[in-house]
Write a protein that holds these residues in place. Structure first.
Motif, PDB file in Angstrom:
ATOM      1  N   LYS A 119    -106.994   8.033 -34.949  1.00  0.00           N
ATOM      2  CA  LYS A 119    -107.911   6.920 -35.157  1.00  0.00           C
ATOM      3  C   LYS A 119    -108.642   7.043 -36.487  1.00  0.00           C
ATOM      4  N   ASP A 120    -109.080   8.250 -36.814  1.00  0.00           N
ATOM      5  CA  ASP A 120    -109.764   8.448 -38.091  1.00  0.00           C
ATOM      6  C   ASP A 120    -108.825   8.178 -39.264  1.00  0.00           C
ATOM      7  N   PHE A 121    -107.574   8.610 -39.129  1.00  0.00           N
ATOM      8  CA  PHE A 121    -106.588   8.415 -40.199  1.00  0.00           C
ATOM      9  C   PHE A 121    -106.319   6.934 -40.423  1.00  0.00           C
ATOM     10  N   VAL A 122    -106.026   6.188 -39.342  1.00  0.00           N
ATOM     11  CA  VAL A 122    -105.676   4.780 -39.532  1.00  0.00           C
ATOM     12  C   VAL A 122    -106.886   3.983 -40.028  1.00  0.00           C
ATOM     13  N   ALA A 123    -108.083   4.379 -39.609  1.00  0.00           N
ATOM     14  CA  ALA A 123    -109.283   3.713 -40.119  1.00  0.00           C
ATOM     15  C   ALA A 123    -109.419   3.928 -41.624  1.00  0.00           C
ATOM     16  N   SER A 124    -109.103   5.152 -42.076  1.00  0.00           N
ATOM     17  CA  SER A 124    -109.195   5.463 -43.511  1.00  0.00           C
ATOM     18  C   SER A 124    -108.150   4.709 -44.317  1.00  0.00           C
ATOM     19  N   CYS A 125    -107.051   4.311 -43.672  1.00  0.00           N
ATOM     20  CA  CYS A 125    -105.979   3.584 -44.357  1.00  0.00           C
ATOM     21  C   CYS A 125    -106.148   2.069 -44.249  1.00  0.00           C
ATOM     22  N   GLY A 126    -107.193   1.619 -43.550  1.00  0.00           N
ATOM     23  CA  GLY A 126    -107.413   0.183 -43.408  1.00  0.00           C
ATOM     24  C   GLY A 126    -106.435  -0.497 -42.468  1.00  0.00           C
ATOM     25  N   ILE A 127    -105.863   0.260 -41.551  1.00  0.00           N
ATOM     26  CA  ILE A 127    -104.906  -0.291 -40.590  1.00  0.00           C
ATOM     27  C   ILE A 127    -105.677  -0.949 -39.447  1.00  0.00           C
ATOM     28  N   PRO A 128    -105.331  -2.172 -39.076  1.00  0.00           N
ATOM     29  CA  PRO A 128    -106.077  -2.855 -38.008  1.00  0.00           C
ATOM     30  C   PRO A 128    -105.953  -2.138 -36.663  1.00  0.00           C
ATOM     31  N   THR A 129    -107.093  -1.802 -36.063  1.00  0.00           N
ATOM     32  CA  THR A 129    -107.126  -1.104 -34.784  1.00  0.00           C
ATOM     33  C   THR A 129    -108.433  -1.454 -34.087  1.00  0.00           C
ATOM     34  N   ALA A 130    -108.552  -1.075 -32.825  1.00  0.00           N
ATOM     35  CA  ALA A 130    -109.763  -1.384 -32.072  1.00  0.00           C
ATOM     36  C   ALA A 130    -110.946  -0.566 -32.575  1.00  0.00           C
ATOM     37  N   ARG A 131    -112.163  -1.116 -32.460  1.00  0.00           N
ATOM     38  CA  ARG A 131    -113.376  -0.351 -32.763  1.00  0.00           C
ATOM     39  C   ARG A 131    -113.465   0.832 -31.808  1.00  0.00           C
ATOM     40  N   TYR A 132    -113.931   1.976 -32.328  1.00  0.00           N
ATOM     41  CA  TYR A 132    -113.866   3.190 -31.518  1.00  0.00           C
ATOM     42  C   TYR A 132    -114.924   4.200 -31.946  1.00  0.00           C
ATOM     43  N   ILE A 133    -115.047   5.231 -31.118  1.00  0.00           N
ATOM     44  CA  ILE A 133    -115.745   6.455 -31.494  1.00  0.00           C
ATOM     45  C   ILE A 133    -114.923   7.605 -30.935  1.00  0.00           C
ATOM     46  N   GLN A 134    -114.807   8.689 -31.705  1.00  0.00           N
ATOM     47  CA  GLN A 134    -114.177   9.902 -31.182  1.00  0.00           C
ATOM     48  C   GLN A 134    -115.243  10.991 -31.171  1.00  0.00           C
ATOM     49  N   THR A 135    -115.400  11.646 -30.022  1.00  0.00           N
ATOM     50  CA  THR A 135    -116.517  12.573 -29.871  1.00  0.00           C
ATOM     51  C   THR A 135    -116.273  13.537 -28.715  1.00  0.00           C
ATOM     52  N   SER A 136    -117.003  14.637 -28.737  1.00  0.00           N
ATOM     53  CA  SER A 136    -117.060  15.556 -27.602  1.00  0.00           C
ATOM     54  C   SER A 136    -118.438  15.522 -26.946  1.00  0.00           C
ATOM     55  N   ASP A 137    -119.279  14.620 -27.413  1.00  0.00           N
ATOM     56  CA  ASP A 137    -120.643  14.490 -26.914  1.00  0.00           C
ATOM     57  C   ASP A 137    -120.686  13.393 -25.848  1.00  0.00           C
ATOM     58  N   PRO A 138    -120.931  13.751 -24.596  1.00  0.00           N
ATOM     59  CA  PRO A 138    -120.894  12.736 -23.538  1.00  0.00           C
ATOM     60  C   PRO A 138    -121.907  11.618 -23.733  1.00  0.00           C
ATOM     61  N   GLN A 139    -123.093  11.923 -24.253  1.00  0.00           N
ATOM     62  CA  GLN A 139    -124.096  10.882 -24.410  1.00  0.00           C
ATOM     63  C   GLN A 139    -123.695   9.884 -25.491  1.00  0.00           C
ATOM     64  N   LYS A 140    -123.156  10.396 -26.606  1.00  0.00           N
ATOM     65  CA  LYS A 140    -122.684   9.485 -27.656  1.00  0.00           C
ATOM     66  C   LYS A 140    -121.574   8.585 -27.123  1.00  0.00           C
ATOM     67  N   ALA A 141    -120.681   9.180 -26.323  1.00  0.00           N
ATOM     68  CA  ALA A 141    -119.582   8.402 -25.756  1.00  0.00           C
ATOM     69  C   ALA A 141    -120.107   7.316 -24.822  1.00  0.00           C
ATOM     70  N   LYS A 142    -121.081   7.661 -24.003  1.00  0.00           N
ATOM     71  CA  LYS A 142    -121.635   6.691 -23.049  1.00  0.00           C
ATOM     72  C   LYS A 142    -122.402   5.588 -23.766  1.00  0.00           C
ATOM     73  N   ASP A 143    -123.153   5.962 -24.782  1.00  0.00           N
ATOM     74  CA  ASP A 143    -123.914   4.955 -25.532  1.00  0.00           C
ATOM     75  C   ASP A 143    -122.961   3.956 -26.194  1.00  0.00           C
ATOM     76  N   PHE A 144    -121.889   4.475 -26.769  1.00  0.00           N
ATOM     77  CA  PHE A 144    -120.935   3.575 -27.424  1.00  0.00           C
ATOM     78  C   PHE A 144    -120.242   2.699 -26.388  1.00  0.00           C
ATOM     79  N   ALA A 145    -119.874   3.284 -25.251  1.00  0.00           N
ATOM     80  CA  ALA A 145    -119.231   2.498 -24.193  1.00  0.00           C
ATOM     81  C   ALA A 145    -120.114   1.340 -23.762  1.00  0.00           C
ATOM     82  N   ARG A 146    -121.416   1.603 -23.649  1.00  0.00           N
ATOM     83  CA  ARG A 146    -122.363   0.549 -23.239  1.00  0.00           C
ATOM     84  C   ARG A 146    -122.495  -0.542 -24.287  1.00  0.00           C
TER      85      ARG A 146
END
Length: 452
Positions: A119-146
Motif C-alpha cells: 500500500k505504501d509503495f503504490v501510494a508513492s507511485c500515484g497508483i489509484p487505490t483505496a484510502r488506508y492506514i497501515q499500523t500495529s497500533d490498535p487505537q490508530k486502526a480503530k480511529d481510522f476505521a471510525r
C-alpha cells in the motif's frame, strides 16, 4: 548484422522442469507443460496425488534441498507456483546457482508478502487505490476505521493463503477484528501489522501481467469468486471459481489498468532496485468504469491459472525464456478464441478447517467439454504408472480415480467452449461427474458477466 533469436536454442533441447507447489494451480501448470514435446521430465515438490499422474512428486522441504536436487538432476527450469516460496527467497537461491527460474526475487515478492509495504509503495507511485492506514497500533486502526463509511476492510499484512481479509459490517465488528488480528489470535504473525482501508463498491477483476523487469504483457482479464456461497455471501476463501476472458473488461478499461497500475509499478520497482520479473497479479476493483488496485499477488492466481492455461497457445516454456532474457515485449503471447470456466469443488469444512478424507468417484465425461484439475487430493492406493492422457479427442474418458478428497479445495471442474454460457454449462456437467462426501460448490460462477 545477424540478430540472435533468444528462442532458437530453446527449441533444440529437451528440458527437465520442476514445479514448486501442491495445489490446483500447480496441476494446471503441469498439465499445460505435458503438451510440450520439449519437456523430457516433469517434477513437483511437494505436489499432490493428482500431480503424481503427470510427473514425479518429491519431498524437498527446504530451499537448499530444492537447489541441490536441481543441480544433481540437471533441471532446466523451476517454476514457482506459490507465494510462500517466493517470499522465502527460493528464486534468489536458485538463480545464485545458475538455475533458470520463473518467479520474482524475494525483494520484489514483498508486493504480496507485506500488504503494508504494497500500500505504501503504490501510494508513492500515484497508483489509484483505496484510502488506508497501515499500523500495529490498535487505537490508530480503530480511529481510522471510525472515520470511514461502513463497511470497513481490514487486512492482515502478511501471507494468509487468500483468507486474511475481513469486511466488517459494523464499527464494533471492525474493532473486534482489529483486536483479534493484532493480538495474533486471528492470523498469528501475519496479523502483527494490519491495513485498514475504505470499502470500494464495484466489481472485481483479476488481471495478470507477464513481466521481465522492464516490460510487461497483459493476459486476458479474469473474474474470481472469493466468497464461499452464491451471490458473494459468506466468508472469503482462496477462490471458489473463475472464468476468462471477462466481458466486463473492454480494451479501454484494460488500457487504463496497463497505464495506471502496471506501468508505474514496474517503473517504481525498477527505480528502487528491485525489478519485478515473473507474473504480477493485480486484484482490481472497477468503480464507475475506473480501475482501483485492491492488492498485488506475485504469482499466478488460483483458480485463475486453471482457466487461463487451457486457452493459452504460446508455450509456457517460451514465456519463461522471454522473461529471463528480458524480451517479453518481443514475444507474441496468444490465446485461442473462446471462454473457460472453472468451478471449485471444496470439502465441507472449507475454509474453516480440515475435513475427514473421503474417496472421490468420477463418472465418465466427454473430454471435449473440458477437464479436471486436482488440488486437495491425497493417494488412496494410487497407481503411479497411470498418466493423464490429454489427447483423447471426443471419446468418453473414464477418470475413475483412486484419490481421496483431503484438502480444502479438492478439485476444479474446467469447462471450455466458444461462448461463456456454454463454457459454464460444460464446467457444471463435469462438476456433477465428481462425487465425494461433503462436496461444496457455488452454482453461480460467471453469472455476473452472463447477467450484465
Amino acid at each position: 548484422m545477424q540478430t540472435h533469436n533468444p528462442q532458437e536454442n530453446l527449441h533444440k533441447v529437451l528440458h527437465k522442469v520442476l514445479i514448486v507447489g501442491n495445489g490446483g494451480r500447480e496441476y494446471a501448470l503441469g498439465l499445460h507443460l505435458k503438451q510440450d514435446s520439449r519437456i523430457q521430465e516433469l517434477f513437483f515438490t511437494p505436489g499432490n496425488a493428482g500431480t503424481a499422474l503427470l510427473g514425479t512428486n518429491l519431498t524437498l522441504p527446504h530451499n537448499q534441498d530444492i537447489v541441490e536436487f536441481c543441480q544433481k538432476e540437471g533441471i532446466s527450469w523451476v517454476i514457482i507456483g506459490g507465494e510462500s516460496a517466493l517470499v522465502g527467497g527460493l528464486s534468489d537461491e536458485l538463480r545464485a546457482r545458475g538455475i533458470s527460474t520463473f518467479g520474482p526475487s524475494r525483494a520484489a515478492a514483498e508486493l504480496e508478502g507485506s500488504k503494508a509495504f504494497m500500500k505504501d509503495f503504490v501510494a508513492s507511485c500515484g497508483i489509484p487505490t483505496a484510502r488506508y492506514i497501515q499500523t500495529s497500533d490498535p487505537q490508530k486502526a480503530k480511529d481510522f476505521a471510525r472515520s470511514l463509511s461502513l463497511p470497513v476492510v481490514i487486512k492482515a499484512s502478511g501471507l494468509c493463503a487468500g483468507k486474511g481479509v475481513i469486511i466488517a459490517q459494523s464499527y464494533e465488528e471492525a474493532e473486534s477484528t482489529i483486536d483479534n488480528m493484532l493480538s495474533g489470535k486471528e492470523f498469528g504473525q501475519a496479523g502483527e501489522c494490519i491495513v485498514v482501508e475504505e470499502f470500494l463498491s464495484g466489481y472485481e477483476l483479476s488481471v495478470f501481467g507477464i513481466c521481465d523487469g522492464e516490460s510487461f504483457t497483459l493476459l486476458p482479464p479474469c473474474q474470481d469468486h472469493k466468497q464461499l456461497y452464491n451471490g458473494d455471501k459468506g466468508p472469503n476463501t482462496g477462490g471458489m471459481g473463475a472464468y476468462t476472458p471477462s466481458p466486463l473488461c473492454d480494451e479501454m478499461l484494460l488500457e487504463k489498468i496497463a497505464s495506471r497500475i502496471f506501468a508505474p509499478t514496474l517503473a517504481g520497482m525498477e527505480k528502487r532496485g528491485t525489478p519485478f520479473s515473473g507474473v504480477l497479479f493485480a486484484g482490481i476493483m472497477v468503480v464507475d468504469g475506473e480501475p482501483y488496485l485492491l492488492e498485488f499477488n506475485v504469482r499466478f492466481g488460483d483458480p485463475e491459472c486453471e482457466v487461463l492455461l487451457p486457452l493459452l497457445q504460446t508455450p509456457l516454456l517460451d514465456i519463461c525464456h522471454a522473461v529471463e532474457s528480458k524480451q517479453i515485449a518481443a514475444l507474441p503471447i496468444t490465446f485461442r478464441q473462446g471462454y473457460c470456466v472453472g468451478v471449485v469443488l471444496a470439502s465441507h469444512n472449507y475454509p474453516f478447517g480440515s475435513s475427514t478424507p473421503h474417496p472421490i468417484t468420477i463418472a465418465p465425461f466427454d473430454s471435449t467439454l473440458g477437464h479436471i484439475c486436482y488440488a486437495g487430493v491425497s493417494p488412496n492406493k494410487v497407481d503411479s504408472s497411470k498418466k493423464v492422457d490429454s489427447s483423447k479427442g471426443g471419446e468418453k474418458v473414464d477418470f475413475s480415480s483412486p484419490l481421496l478428497a483431503s484438502g480444502g479445495r479438492v478439485a476444479l471442474a474446467i469447462g471450455v467452449a466458444p461462448t461463456l454460457a456454454k463454457a459454464k454449462h460444460n464446467a457444471y456437467i463435469i462438476a456433477n461427474c465428481i462425487a465425494f462426501e461433503g462436496k461444496v460448490l457455488r452454482t453461480d460462477i460467471a453469472d455476473k458477466a452472463l447477467k450484465a
